[in-house]
Design an enzyme around this catalytic site. Structure first.
Site, PDB file in Angstrom:
ATOM      1  CG  HIS A 158      -6.439 -13.622  36.851  1.00  0.00           C
ATOM      2  ND1 HIS A 158      -7.020 -13.825  35.615  1.00  0.00           N
ATOM      3  CD2 HIS A 158      -5.171 -13.211  36.614  1.00  0.00           C
ATOM      4  CE1 HIS A 158      -6.148 -13.541  34.672  1.00  0.00           C
ATOM      5  NE2 HIS A 158      -5.009 -13.158  35.252  1.00  0.00           N
ATOM      6  CG  ASP A 207      -8.265  -6.284  28.600  1.00  0.00           C
ATOM      7  OD1 ASP A 207      -7.194  -5.788  28.981  1.00  0.00           O
ATOM      8  OD2 ASP A 207      -8.423  -7.506  28.410  1.00  0.00           O
ATOM      9  NE  ARG A 264      -0.403  -4.048  27.296  1.00  0.00           N
ATOM     10  CZ  ARG A 264      -0.787  -4.872  28.272  1.00  0.00           C
ATOM     11  NH1 ARG A 264      -2.085  -5.074  28.512  1.00  0.00           N
ATOM     12  NH2 ARG A 264       0.094  -5.491  29.006  1.00  0.00           N
ATOM     13  CB  SER A 277      -4.884  -6.188  31.072  1.00  0.00           C
ATOM     14  OG  SER A 277      -5.415  -7.250  30.319  1.00  0.00           O
ATOM     15  CE  LYS A 335      -8.771  -9.554  30.962  1.00  0.00           C
ATOM     16  NZ  LYS A 335      -7.872 -10.323  30.099  1.00  0.00           N
TER      17      LYS A 335
END
Lengths: 438, 438
Positions: free
Chosen positions: A82, A161, A168, A183, A187
């Site tokens: 990620h 999320d 947000r 967050s 995932k």
């Protein structure tokens, strides 16, 4: 238990229990706790912080708010990476086929671009026919048969999320390290990765501008992974200047494919090899990054990484002819090379301005759901530290509008700053944070 | 201007401009800014605070979110008082007729009880027929003709306040000094008061338990008044023990009427005279509180204050026979005197427990809109510092249920604490904060 009491407890600086966090997230996911309580809670978390234990509980509560994928049904070990988002970051397109070619299954949930950062799904959609919306069943089947999947988030994966992020975004509660970490990690955990390499970007073109802040986020995410029983390594990598040369969707696909063919810019290639080595090391037993790096290089040299990419495109419905014959990918009507207005050393190539210029040209979006132009973008021809002579090509603009081309030219000239003195090149990476250190 | 940017600005510790505050409050009042943004903003204000200038702008924005009353059309000077809420606080019922009897017009918007604190409207509704829901026109006409009005808030007066308060109540954002100050002062300003005495309660039975916190609130409210062109004086008064003896709606009306007749408990009478003197001083030119106190005493001694109260009851539809013959007011079925279980000096009479016991008996409500029992309540027969002998009457419970009577007895015995040593009586007032000092 009442939502307001949980908000007040956190407001008064106390630590929330796992039960309180689960109550809040589950209630919010089921629409039992209204948005106005969730936004007050998010603001309290942003301003008062959360412990690592609270953040881990939050991450797991979000991960468990919908379906979770059990990839062990189809592969022995699933690795993932990620990136926290940057400019010109097409790493996924190279690294994941290379790792998959080494025999480690890679099932990745990717995102779309927002603001000045690009998104892998948008890049892949430059390839006609490429489908990113896979069902969970398609995802699992492809992971088993191809060993590589790059898809968008399904509705059912960590739904709390998506709901929380949307809230947000409009309530000034994005910039919270515990909320960002939970967050991202929720995932990754829900999508079943056993081992995760976190590429945390730092610099002008990243969400985190300060190394200390990026380090905190990285350490927190690695800790969460550990407490959730997953392996993780975080890399703090530079995002002051764009990564590689290409910024824009089809342009980045072309650069990634060239890199898969053993070509491409040296800095980007190096970045990919380091990320791949960490993924392979995490997913293997030996964990020797030097050896794993050689395996990744070999996967590229032998063409196996490229073959895996082709297999990915075919499996997800993309027309493979477009990636075999790169000139068939979307092309902008105006391609203009801009020369250096002076001689000197490049002191800075402001990644954020470059990213924003790509959005201006149409390569990205300001708001979710806006259409984008896959053809447009920028090629940045040099790196910080390079000596460039006046009149030498500095950058190339790919535009579909004359007005935007002019504005882009001005912005990109501003993005380049100069020095008469020699300038040190920027490092690719600053730090590595491993599970045992977090 | 975007709501999210205003939230972020305050989140990052910056001061909001008047325009930003007006944009936010007007947008919220018109439902253009959703609750989830307003609650995040309220939490930011709670945690990061607001300057006096910001709080004044907030107060004026809330005051201007609906209609404002221009009382100068009907009276030369309108004075008002506001109590931050306490137990046994029936001051309004005595002070406002006394001040009106001295020739100063008093137009007061009162509230209902919530939680452990009582509300003037509930007390007045012990009188059959008494109407508290007046239109703006009725309010103005009565102010001109009677010189005294005690009514509920109309829908159109500072509507942003009602909306914001409802949201704060469920999002943990009640306990913010700038939000409390702006909520109180916006209604006072919108309802047209030229001069306001603020009775800020401190102690166990008040929202503010600490003198320093109450002083901050008081100073802030006086500053807001000054900047909004109104006169104000704040009194910091004790609320550790109940004010006077009676707690409960009809019981408090009886005590107030007795005080208007020159009777009633000495501490309550003294409290009323001090408040009245400050109101008269603020509303007059001379501003000598000693002299004004004598005028208030005289208004009571001559029966003029009582006549003004009768005129008020008649003007608002109440049956005046019920206030002339007090035994006709609502009465509980069980009236039980509880004797002192020991001898000693009273060290404490926990006002909050007494208030909560009154709610338990049915005199108050936990949630807005719940029905109440006007007959029930408590008479506390002593003050802190009193020497009481075992077997002497300590308190009287007025109940309509045997079970509740028993629980009330236990709670009230717990509320009384004892000392063998002599105990100093509690002061009535701690401080006076005048406009020139704030």
């Amino acid at each position: 238990m009442r939502a307001v009491d949980i908000i007040i407890k956190k407001r008064d600086g106390k630590e929330l229990t796992r039960e309180e966090i689960e109550f809040f997230i589950n209630g919010f996911a089921k629409d039992e706790i209204p948005d106005y309580q969730a936004s007050a809670w998010a603001m309290v978390v942003l301003l008062n912080g959360m412990s690592t234990r609270e953040t881990t509980d939050l991450t797991l509560a979000i991960a468990n708010s919908g379906e979770t994928m059990d990839l062990s049904q189809v592969v022995p070990v699933a690795v993932d990476k990620h990136s926290t988002g940057g400019v010109g970051d097409k790493t996924t397109l190279v690294v994941e086929p290379a790792v998959a070619a080494c025999g480690l299954a890679v099932g990745k949930i990717s995102g779309r671009g927002l603001g000045f950062t690009g998104g892998t799904l948008d890049k892949l959609e430059s390839i006609p026919g490429f489908r990113v919306d896979l069902s969970t069943e398609e995802f699992m089947n492809q992971l088993a048969s191809v060993g590589l999947v790059l898809a968008g988030q399904t509705q059912d994966l960590a739904p709390a999320d998506g709901k929380l992020y949307a809230l947000r975004d409009v309530t000034g509660t994005v910039d919270s390290i515990p909320l960002i970490a939970s967050s991202i990690m929720s995932k990754k955990i829900a999508s079943g990765a056993d081992a995760i390499v976190l590429d945390v970007k730092v610099g002008l073109g990243a969400f985190m501008q300060e190394l200390a802040e990026a380090r905190r986020l990285a350490q927190l995410m690695v800790s969460i992974a550990k407490q959730a029983g997953r392996k993780a390594t975080a890399l703090l990598s530079d995002m002051n200047q764009p990564l590689g040369m290409a910024v824009g969707n089809a342009l980045e696909v072309v650069e990634a494919i060239r890199t898969l063919h053993g070509e491409g810019p040296a800095d980007f290639r190096e970045h990919c090899l380091v990320v791949a080595a960490h993924m392979l090391a995490l997913g293997s037993v030996a964990r020797d990054e030097e050896e794993e790096r050689e395996r990744a290089e070999e996967a590229i040299a032998t063409g196996k990484a490229w073959e895996k990419f082709e297999a990915l495109v075919m499996a997800q419905g993309g027309d493979v002819n477009f990636v075999r014959e790169l000139e068939r990918l979307p092309k902008a009507s105006k391609v203009v090379t801009v020369d250096a207005p002076q001689s000197g050393y490049l002191k800075g190539i402001h990644a954020r301005i470059v990213g924003e210029t790509a959005v201006l040209l149409g390569a990205g979006r300001e708001k979710k759901g806006q259409p984008i132009d896959h053809a447009v973008g920028i090629e940045i021809l040099h790196n910080v530290g390079d000596r460039v002579a006046q009149g030498q090509p500095l950058f190339v603009i790919h535009a579909n509008s004359e007005d935007k081309l002019e504005e882009a030219r001005r912005q990109l000239l501003d993005a380049h700053t100069w020095s008469e003195e020699r300038v040190e090149p920027l490092p690719l990476f600053y730090e590595v944070i491993r599970s045992e250190e977090a």
